[in-house]
Scaffold this active site. Structure first.
Site, PDB file in Angstrom:
ATOM      1  N   ILE A 149     -41.326  33.705 -63.595  1.00  0.00           N
ATOM      2  CA  ILE A 149     -41.260  33.342 -65.017  1.00  0.00           C
ATOM      3  C   ILE A 149     -41.948  34.405 -65.872  1.00  0.00           C
ATOM      4  CG2 ILE A 149     -41.006  30.889 -64.565  1.00  0.00           C
ATOM      5  CD1 ILE A 149     -43.997  30.545 -65.102  1.00  0.00           C
ATOM      6  N   GLY A 150     -41.893  35.625 -65.358  1.00  0.00           N
ATOM      7  CA  GLY A 150     -42.562  36.720 -66.059  1.00  0.00           C
ATOM      8  C   GLY A 150     -43.898  37.044 -65.431  1.00  0.00           C
ATOM      9  N   THR A 151     -44.225  36.310 -64.369  1.00  0.00           N
ATOM     10  CA  THR A 151     -45.541  36.425 -63.745  1.00  0.00           C
ATOM     11  C   THR A 151     -45.647  37.617 -62.808  1.00  0.00           C
ATOM     12  OG1 THR A 151     -44.608  34.831 -62.199  1.00  0.00           O
ATOM     13  CG2 THR A 151     -46.091  33.993 -63.871  1.00  0.00           C
TER      14      THR A 151
ATOM     15  N   ASN B  62     -51.779  42.320 -56.571  1.00  0.00           N
ATOM     16  CA  ASN B  62     -51.361  43.388 -57.480  1.00  0.00           C
ATOM     17  C   ASN B  62     -52.260  43.350 -58.720  1.00  0.00           C
ATOM     18  OD1 ASN B  62     -50.139  44.967 -59.479  1.00  0.00           O
ATOM     19  ND2 ASN B  62     -48.088  44.593 -58.664  1.00  0.00           N
TER      20      ASN B  62
ATOM     21  N   GLN C  90     -51.461  38.823 -66.148  1.00  0.00           N
ATOM     22  CA  GLN C  90     -51.524  37.361 -66.147  1.00  0.00           C
ATOM     23  C   GLN C  90     -52.793  36.889 -66.858  1.00  0.00           C
ATOM     24  OE1 GLN C  90     -49.207  35.129 -65.202  1.00  0.00           O
ATOM     25  NE2 GLN C  90     -49.452  34.872 -63.021  1.00  0.00           N
TER      26      GLN C  90
ATOM     27  N   LYS D 272     -55.429  33.689 -53.843  1.00  0.00           N
ATOM     28  CA  LYS D 272     -55.465  32.333 -54.411  1.00  0.00           C
ATOM     29  C   LYS D 272     -54.498  32.101 -55.575  1.00  0.00           C
ATOM     30  CE  LYS D 272     -60.297  31.224 -53.286  1.00  0.00           C
ATOM     31  NZ  LYS D 272     -61.634  31.067 -53.878  1.00  0.00           N
ATOM     32  N   GLY D 273     -54.075  33.130 -56.247  1.00  0.00           N
ATOM     33  CA  GLY D 273     -53.196  32.916 -57.411  1.00  0.00           C
ATOM     34  C   GLY D 273     -53.970  32.959 -58.713  1.00  0.00           C
TER      35      GLY D 273
ATOM     36  N   GLY E 165     -52.368  32.481 -62.078  1.00  0.00           N
ATOM     37  CA  GLY E 165     -51.584  32.063 -63.242  1.00  0.00           C
ATOM     38  C   GLY E 165     -52.364  31.245 -64.254  1.00  0.00           C
ATOM     39  N   GLU E 166     -53.226  30.370 -63.793  1.00  0.00           N
ATOM     40  CA  GLU E 166     -53.880  29.453 -64.740  1.00  0.00           C
ATOM     41  C   GLU E 166     -55.315  29.854 -65.101  1.00  0.00           C
ATOM     42  OE1 GLU E 166     -50.636  27.817 -63.014  1.00  0.00           O
ATOM     43  OE2 GLU E 166     -51.445  26.593 -64.591  1.00  0.00           O
TER      44      GLU E 166
END
Lengths: 332, 758
Positions: B481-483, B647, B654, B717-718, B720-721
């Site tokens: 989604i653009g991430t 990355n 993000q 872990k990610g 995005g938020e």
């Protein structure tokens, strides 16, 4: 959008002739009109395209002022060197509005005629006396953070959204109009009207009237002027309150003063009494505040916009202070 | 396909692409206009749909007259509840992977109106402009019923929801005796916080293009964060065979959660395409983007009690949120407060209030972006009362283990975020008293806050096809989604197999690909990345097996774990002169291609015994005009601990994007509802404010080293938020530091500051 007829005007006289029919609108930059047509807020039956008429020049007037062509683009006006040096508050006001892309398209004449950004005007499922006379005012008792504190009526509390017009009001500009009855000049203070019982009518223009130019008098307050715009984000937002301020100083004393407010009324707001309260007085914050209070003496807030009264007072003081401090005419 | 856990022990090339700031592999497509979005696909006979939105908020339709619309040449059909075909009857058929408990909204199902802007008709015409015009000629009469949209006025009618949505955990039971401990605390903070409703407003409006093929099959280009979620939904709702429909979503112009559930434009386009046997496009208008899912309005109370040395004695956090009448949208708002700080007496309470609104929907860091700021402002207030540095107060009450569960964290470098962020920001030079820093007419304030988000993982599968030319194609039905999903998955695959980035292609956004869950919650790198690694590990094993069988193989007798993959070669770790190219290994063994599919699962045992979370520390400088109350964020440092960063370039983007949104949450974003009409009034980009370039300063992002063996095979872990979570609180705290004015009502517009500046 709804179907409409389209005609390209060959001359100003041709445009006026074609626009006599009811339901006809002029289109130039189209930055406001076309949006409103897509939103089904405005439903002209015919468009007369005036964008190719030779009304896009900025010229000197015999009186030492400037004549801004109605079709001169906002961007070309703001960046015109004569405007920048002689009327810096005007240049600053234009550049405080919209976005670079919109300013490249929008014309000066169109800017005068842009419609309010009141939420209810835009949402056709809600009442709005300006859009649909007699349907009521949604903003009164509704969401009214961006609405008027001066000159409103019980029919409409919308504000005029322009920045350019606030500076034009302060500068005592004159709107040149040609119409079915010939040409006439309208002092800027008289050009826009208050909502009263007829909020659907924004200006004193009559059917068929075409704005051809806006004349700036020689006096531009270049040495001591500013345009202060206060909004909810740093750009691309309409003014909560804006102030065009111009001072003529003699030492520390005010010899002449101009003060116009945007974002507070159905038209750019000027108050001769407030300006008179400055003249002959020292250019100090206390005096500026006193003048602000004169200007705001009848201000009335609604549920969400009462803060504008205090904000306007502070903005006036700040703008006049900046104008008084400013030396020369800095390029915006 | 068999389920195998990934093997973290495999060596990756020392200089592999994981951890490198690789530019987006889809970047060129995007900037040259070759990335196509849902509304850009077409076929020659494409017809256009325009949705008619309800003019009322609650009630029923008493009459629909479509004659005027249908009379226009070029108008093909008007769908309404009166002429819709038979549709699925049971609620479960309308459910999707992100549906909360309740009955999902069914477009055009009956005459009932449940919320403002509810879709009530669909006009199909030969052109978009005609459809839009005709939509205005559809005459609808309503019988309005009273509605309730005001959370504050209705909060007395709130209730405690259960475990009503996937991923939602109700608050833990109270611990200790929080009320008494609060009363006995020598220093107390007790305040109410409000958060306005926000709409996702991605740049790309929701759109669906259904291409109707001659054989009757349908290709559905939809704006979604889950092609398979939408695939299941349309098959269930319209009773279609799975093989008859393929949902594609290769590019998404921002979503932020708005694409987690199938939205009504998908239903509408499918309805028209299946009924009219034509290709159909339906795109929402910007105002219609306010007709579904939003971050719910929330009212919270946080009470903190502390000893004079700053030790937290009591923590009470209560929240009440809006949901719709038909579904219990829930998000984790208060639980974070029990997890973030050590405290023996804690009570967390979460309630819902049903209103006549559409069901709210996950929006970036759902719950945390609402709840954590309330806690973090209260902590700042407590620090002020204690006369203590806000950072020191947080360190004083630092939770080494998860106080909610007693479990250890799989990793937690929040302390590192505090320290490194503070150093980068220059926090030590802060003058503690409010209104003590200025520059001319601008009051300067420095504020900080901590952030937390879950490090979740779901199940996903991936397929890999390695050709004899050394080109690898990996696929999974996830979304970008653009991430940066395309880029990160490409890196992981290239890393495992030692291939150049350009030789790897990652495919996503297609319901026919191996199973992947909806893309949200910051779990995609963990979930899909693990599957990509797993499948590439299998390809790798195959290659080693093939290579070993070759005559005179340089790998003879070498154990798999002693083989390095780099530069397109298999290399013996201890003797790098012994090497063989991947293409030679395949050619030599007569292998044209290697195909593998694998599924990756979370480490369930480890997950049962640990808490997995990302953390952040945000430091913000604001400048507030002392007379006008105008607020400018002039500096942001965001320090992030999120495990291994696959990355740093896309991860930084993000975080920066999340900080920008945090500025929006803090200062600008607010849907104004006219409660008499039950309608959001500022439903466009002109009046619903999000930050513009001029609002955004340089954003300094730093990633704190965090090693985590337990989170997944990647140690990632990610991100995005986590970037948004602390930002609104740090801004609020900075504004207080600048001005002495404490605002607990988001967004903090200038009028709220002005009121305190008098």
């Amino acid at each position: 959008m709804r179907s409409f007829t389209y005609a390209r005007a060959a001359s100003a006289a041709d445009a006026v002739g074609r626009a006599g029919a009811s339901g006809t609108a002029f289109v130039a930059g189209g930055t406001n009109l076309l949006d409103l047509m897509k939103a089904d807020v405005l439903r002209p039956e015919g468009l007369v395209d005036i964008s190719r008429l030779p009304l896009d020049r900025i010229e000197e007037t015999a009186e030492g002022g400037l004549r801004l062509g109605a079709l001169a683009r906002n961007a070309d006006t703001a960046y015109d060197e004569r405007v920048q040096t002689r009327y810096p508050m005007l240049s600053k006001a234009i550049l405080a509005g919209a976005s670079a892309q919109l300013r490249n398209m929008a014309t000066n004449g169109g800017n005068l005629l842009q419609r309010t950004r009141c939420y209810y005007f835009y949402d056709t499922a809600t009442p709005c006396n300006k859009r649909e006379p007699g349907s009521g005012c949604g903003a009164i008792g509704g969401v009214n953070r961006i609405h008027a504190i001066l000159g409103a009526s019980d029919r409409c509390i919308a504000v005029h959204p322009s920045d350019l017009c606030v500076a034009l009001a302060a500068l005592d500009a004159v709107v040149q109009v040609t119409g079915p009855d010939g040409e006439r000049s309208i002092p800027f203070a008289d050009f826009h009207r208050l909502p009263g019982d007829r909020p659907e009518i924004d200006t004193v223009l009559r059917p068929g009237d075409l704005v051809t130019a806006i004349d700036l008098p020689a006096k531009g307050f270049a040495e001591h002027s500013t345009y202060l715009k206060i909004r909810d984000r740093a750009s691309y937002a309409f003014a909560l309150v804006s102030v065009a301020a111009g001072l003529e100083l003699d030492g520390g004393t005010v010899r002449d003063a101009r003060l116009a407010l945007g974002g507070v009324a159905h038209k750019p707001w000027r108050d001769p009494e407030a300006e008179a309260a400055l003249v002959g007085k020292p250019a100090t914050p206390d005096r500026f505040r006193a003048a602000a209070r004169v200007l705001l003496r009848d201000a009335k807030g609604h549920e969400h916009n009462s803060f504008k009264i205090e904000l306007a007072e502070r903005a006036i003081v700040r703008a006049l202070t900046e104008a008084a401090e400013r030396k020369g005419a800095p390029r915006p | 396909m068999i389920a195998i856990p990934s093997i973290p022990g495999f060596l990756t090339a020392p200089n592999g692409p994981i951890g490198k700031p690789v530019s987006r592999v889809d970047g060129r497509k995007k900037v040259t206009g070759n990335a196509h979005y849902a509304a850009e696909f077409t076929l020659p006979d494409l017809a256009h749909g325009y949705i008619v939105s309800s003019a009322i908020t609650r009630g029923r339709i008493t009459r629909i007259d479509t004659a005027a619309a249908l009379a226009l040449p070029g108008v093909i059909h008007v769908f309404t509840h009166e002429n819709r075909p038979s549709l699925a009857w049971f609620d479960r058929k309308w459910k999707d992977d992100d549906a909360p408990k309740g009955a999902p909204f069914r477009p055009l199902y009956d005459a009932e109106i449940h919320h403002a802007l509810q879709p009530v008709a669909l006009v199909i015409a030969e052109s978009f402009e005609l459809a839009r015009y005709a939509a205005r000629l559809v005459h609808i009469e309503y019988e309005a019923a009273p509605h309730q949209t005001d959370l504050r006025a209705n909060r007395a009618n709130s209730f405690t929801p259960g475990k009503d949505k996937g991923g939602f955990q109700p608050p833990p039971k109270p611990r200790g005796n929080p009320e008494q401990a609060f009363l006995e605390s020598p220093v107390q903070v007790d305040a109410e916080f409000t958060q306005a409703a926000e709409y996702h407003n991605p740049m790309e409006m929701h759109a669906t293009t259904v291409l109707h093929h001659d054989d009757g099959t349908l290709t559905v280009h939809d704006k979604t964060q889950g092609a398979q979620n939408c695939h299941t939904y349309v098959c269930n709702v319209f009773g279609l065979a799975k093989s008859a429909v393929r949902v594609m979503s290769p590019f998404v112009g921002g979503a932020f959660g708005s694409g987690l559930r199938p939205q009504h434009q998908l239903f509408m386009a499918m309805l028209a395409a299946t009924q009219l046997k034509r290709s159909i496009r339906v795109e929402l208008s910007r105002p219609q983007m306010f007709s579904f899912g939003h971050r719910p309005e929330t009212i919270q109370r946080v009470a903190l009690g502390a000893d004079r040395d700053g030790t937290l004695r009591a923590l009470i956090h209560e929240a009440v949120q809006e949901s719709s009448r038909n579904e219990n949208y829930v998000e984790i708002v208060v639980n974070w407060s029990g997890q973030q700080y050590k405290c023996d007496n804690v009570r967390l309470d979460y309630k819902l209030t049903r209103l006549d609104v559409h069901t709210p929907l996950d929006q970036r860091a759902p719950g945390a972006a609402t709840g954590v700021p309330a806690l973090e402002i209260a902590m700042d207030e407590l620090a002020c009362k204690l006369g203590m540095d806000p950072l020191e107060l947080r360190l004083k009450n630092y939770a080494e283990t998860d106080p909610n569960t007693g479990n250890p964290f799989s990793s937690k470098e929040l302390r590192g975020c505090f320290q490194q962020g503070a150093e980068r920001f220059g926090w030590a030079k802060r003058s503690p008293a409010p209104r003590s820093m200025r520059d001319g007419r601008e009051l300067i304030g420095w504020g900080m806050a901590a952030g937390v988000w879950d490090a979740m993982q779901g199940q996903a599968a991936a397929k890999a096809v390695l050709g004899v030319d050394g080109k690898l194609v990996v696929s999974s039905a996830t979304a970008d989604i653009g991430t940066g999903t395309y880029t990160v998955m490409t890196q992981i695959a290239a890393d495992v197999l030692g291939l150049p980035i350009d030789d790897v292609t990652f495919c996503l956004g297609d319901s026919s690909l191996p199973t992947a869950p909806i893309e949200g919650g910051s779990w995609t790198v963990s979930t899909v990345g693990s599957a990509v690694k797993a499948v590439c590990d299998r390809v790798r094993s195959q290659l080693v097996t093939l290579a070993r069988k070759l005559d005179d193989s340089p790998l003879t007798g070498v154990a798999e774990e002693d083989v390095l993959f780099a530069d397109g070669h298999l290399i013996v770790r201890d003797d790098r002169s012994r090497r063989l190219s991947i293409t030679d290994a395949m050619r030599g063994s007569g292998t044209l291609s290697i195909e593998e599919e694998a599924r990756a699962l979370p480490y369930l045992l480890a997950r049962a015994r640990h808490t997995f979370a990302t953390h952040s520390a945000v430091f913000v400088e604001v400048r507030v005009d002392e007379d006008l109350g105008t607020i400018r964020v002039s500096r942001v440092v965001s320090a992030i601990a999120a495990g291994r960063i696959i990355n740093p370039k896309t991860a930084r983007s993000q975080i920066q994007g999340a900080v920008v949104w945090g500025i929006g949450m803090g200062l600008e974003e607010e849907a104004f509802t006219d409660h008499r009409l039950g309608r959001v009034m500022n439903h466009d980009y002109a009046e619903y404010h999000v930050p513009v370039n001029a609002d955004v300063p340089e954003i300094d992002v730093l990633f704190v080293d965090e090693h985590d063996d337990m989170v997944n095979a990647l140690g990632a872990k990610g991100v995005g938020e986590i970037g948004i979570v602390g930002v609104p609180a740090a801004i609020a705290n900075a504004i207080h530091h600048a001005t002495g004015v404490r605002v607990r009502d988001f967004p903090i517009t200038l009028d709220k500051v002005l009121a305190g500046l008098r």
